[in-house]
Design an enzyme around this catalytic site. Structure first.
Site, PDB file in Angstrom:
ATOM      1  N   LYS A  11       0.814  -1.219   0.000  1.00  0.00           N
ATOM      2  CA  LYS A  11       0.000   0.000   0.000  1.00  0.00           C
ATOM      3  C   LYS A  11       0.855   1.279   0.000  1.00  0.00           C
ATOM      4  CE  LYS A  11      -3.904  -2.324   2.225  1.00  0.00           C
ATOM      5  NZ  LYS A  11      -4.841  -2.347   3.367  1.00  0.00           N
ATOM      6  N   TYR A  51     -12.214  -3.102  -3.531  1.00  0.00           N
ATOM      7  CA  TYR A  51     -12.820  -3.062  -2.198  1.00  0.00           C
ATOM      8  C   TYR A  51     -14.347  -3.011  -2.253  1.00  0.00           C
ATOM      9  CZ  TYR A  51      -8.220  -2.584  -0.044  1.00  0.00           C
ATOM     10  OH  TYR A  51      -6.946  -2.816   0.404  1.00  0.00           O
ATOM     11  N   PHE A  59     -15.776   3.294   6.541  1.00  0.00           N
ATOM     12  CA  PHE A  59     -14.401   3.660   6.187  1.00  0.00           C
ATOM     13  C   PHE A  59     -14.127   3.575   4.679  1.00  0.00           C
ATOM     14  CE2 PHE A  59     -14.356  -0.851   7.470  1.00  0.00           C
ATOM     15  CZ  PHE A  59     -13.821  -1.448   6.320  1.00  0.00           C
ATOM     16  N   ARG A  87      -1.811 -14.699   4.210  1.00  0.00           N
ATOM     17  CA  ARG A  87      -2.652 -14.105   5.259  1.00  0.00           C
ATOM     18  C   ARG A  87      -1.980 -14.246   6.628  1.00  0.00           C
ATOM     19  NH1 ARG A  87      -6.977 -10.740   4.148  1.00  0.00           N
ATOM     20  NH2 ARG A  87      -8.093 -11.581   5.940  1.00  0.00           N
ATOM     21  N   THR A  93      -5.856  -7.343  10.469  1.00  0.00           N
ATOM     22  CA  THR A  93      -6.014  -6.018   9.845  1.00  0.00           C
ATOM     23  C   THR A  93      -5.418  -4.884  10.677  1.00  0.00           C
ATOM     24  OG1 THR A  93      -8.075  -6.825   8.900  1.00  0.00           O
ATOM     25  CG2 THR A  93      -7.724  -4.452   8.832  1.00  0.00           C
ATOM     26  N   ARG A 104       2.299  -6.685   9.249  1.00  0.00           N
ATOM     27  CA  ARG A 104       1.591  -5.573   9.891  1.00  0.00           C
ATOM     28  C   ARG A 104       2.036  -5.400  11.337  1.00  0.00           C
ATOM     29  NH1 ARG A 104      -4.203  -7.392   7.364  1.00  0.00           N
ATOM     30  NH2 ARG A 104      -4.201  -6.075   5.506  1.00  0.00           N
ATOM     31  N   ASN A 114      -2.198  -0.046   6.930  1.00  0.00           N
ATOM     32  CA  ASN A 114      -1.663  -1.312   7.439  1.00  0.00           C
ATOM     33  C   ASN A 114      -0.743  -2.008   6.421  1.00  0.00           C
ATOM     34  OD1 ASN A 114      -3.612  -2.076   5.655  1.00  0.00           O
ATOM     35  ND2 ASN A 114      -4.793  -3.314   7.072  1.00  0.00           N
ATOM     36  N   HIS A 117      -1.987  -5.658   1.623  1.00  0.00           N
ATOM     37  CA  HIS A 117      -3.255  -6.386   1.466  1.00  0.00           C
ATOM     38  C   HIS A 117      -2.937  -7.741   0.831  1.00  0.00           C
ATOM     39  CE1 HIS A 117      -7.383  -7.298   0.125  1.00  0.00           C
ATOM     40  NE2 HIS A 117      -6.797  -7.721  -0.985  1.00  0.00           N
ATOM     41  N   GLU A 128      -9.597 -10.521  -7.494  1.00  0.00           N
ATOM     42  CA  GLU A 128      -8.692  -9.377  -7.304  1.00  0.00           C
ATOM     43  C   GLU A 128      -7.569  -9.385  -8.338  1.00  0.00           C
ATOM     44  OE1 GLU A 128      -9.580  -8.785  -2.529  1.00  0.00           O
ATOM     45  OE2 GLU A 128      -7.661  -9.681  -3.115  1.00  0.00           O
TER      46      GLU A 128
HETATM   47  P1  CMP Z   1      -7.284  -4.788   3.763  1.00  0.00           P
HETATM   48  O1  CMP Z   1      -6.887  -6.084   4.302  1.00  0.00           O
HETATM   49  O2  CMP Z   1      -6.644  -4.271   2.528  1.00  0.00           O
HETATM   50  O3  CMP Z   1      -8.875  -4.812   3.548  1.00  0.00           O
HETATM   51  C1  CMP Z   1      -9.717  -3.714   3.707  1.00  0.00           C
HETATM   52  C2  CMP Z   1      -8.982  -2.510   4.202  1.00  0.00           C
HETATM   53  O4  CMP Z   1      -9.813  -1.505   4.766  1.00  0.00           O
HETATM   54  C3  CMP Z   1      -8.070  -2.905   5.345  1.00  0.00           C
HETATM   55  O5  CMP Z   1      -7.017  -3.676   4.905  1.00  0.00           O
HETATM   56  C4  CMP Z   1      -7.728  -1.535   5.921  1.00  0.00           C
HETATM   57  O6  CMP Z   1      -6.769  -0.856   5.131  1.00  0.00           O
HETATM   58  C5  CMP Z   1      -9.085  -0.871   5.789  1.00  0.00           C
HETATM   59  N1  CMP Z   1      -9.881  -1.020   6.997  1.00  0.00           N
HETATM   60  C6  CMP Z   1     -10.451  -2.114   7.506  1.00  0.00           C
HETATM   61  N2  CMP Z   1     -11.141  -1.871   8.611  1.00  0.00           N
HETATM   62  C7  CMP Z   1     -11.047  -0.558   8.812  1.00  0.00           C
HETATM   63  C8  CMP Z   1     -11.550   0.318   9.798  1.00  0.00           C
HETATM   64  N3  CMP Z   1     -12.313  -0.120  10.790  1.00  0.00           N
HETATM   65  N4  CMP Z   1     -11.233   1.599   9.680  1.00  0.00           N
HETATM   66  C9  CMP Z   1     -10.468   2.056   8.654  1.00  0.00           C
HETATM   67  N5  CMP Z   1      -9.963   1.253   7.675  1.00  0.00           N
HETATM   68  C10 CMP Z   1     -10.232  -0.035   7.768  1.00  0.00           C
END
Ligand code: CMP
Length: 139
Positions: A11, A51, A59, A87, A93, A104, A114, A117, A128
């Site tokens: 990211k 997404y 969010f 994973r 996350t 992470r 984070n 992905h 994806e």
């Molecule tokens: P990712 O695993 O790429 O999948 C969805 C993304 O949304 C996640 O990582 C974060 O970057 C973001 N994300 C998930 N939950 C939240 C949250 N509660 N608030 C803000 N961003 C989030």
């Protein structure tokens, strides 16, 4: 154990913090194989597609802003149980809760920024990957 392909994205926060090499190195050291990779600026359309499952989440708007604010590295990663293995390597996350040793856990203190992905299932991986790669892109 099945040979699988998964989708991985480094990211914009990781790009800004010069962490791309470290992250790619961890994936390779694990024994996984990168079979396609490019650095791009993701379009809003690609981000919304990637997404789509989060479209109704509070969010979502911030997430799309975040992943389109700078370069990302997208890749196809292949190996035995690659979906699950990636994973486990990236961790949960929320960077604050991700254990040390995970990507992470070692590099993020944020639930949004984070670092990385990775697809959560083989079906998601196929979807994806198709946003960014064609079959002919895989070496
Ligand atoms: P990712 O695993 O790429 O999948 C969805 C993304 O949304 C996640 O990582 C974060 O970057 C973001 N994300 C998930 N939950 C939240 C949250 N509660 N608030 C803000 N961003 C989030």
């Amino acid at each position: 154990m099945p040979l699988q392909r998964t989708f991985v994205m480094i990211k914009p926060d990781a790009y800004e913090r010069r962490l791309i090499g470290e992250i790619i190195s961890r994936i390779e050291r694990k024994g996984l194989r990168i079979i396609a990779m490019k650095m791009i600026r993701m379009s809003r359309e690609q981000a919304e597609k990637l997404y789509a499952v989060h479209k109704e989440k509070p969010f979502f708007k911030d997430l799309v802003e975040f992943v389109t604010r700078g370069p990302v590295v997208v890749m196809a990663v292949e190996g035995e149980s690659a979906v699950e293995v990636m994973r486990i390597m990236i961790g949960p996350t929320d960077g604050r809760k991700a254990p040390p040793g995970t990507i992470r856990g070692d590099f993020s203190l944020s639930i949004q920024e984070n670092v990385i992905h990775a697809s959560d299932s083989p079906e998601t991986a196929e979807y994806e990957l198709s946003i960014f790669f064609d079959e002919k892109d895989y070496v």
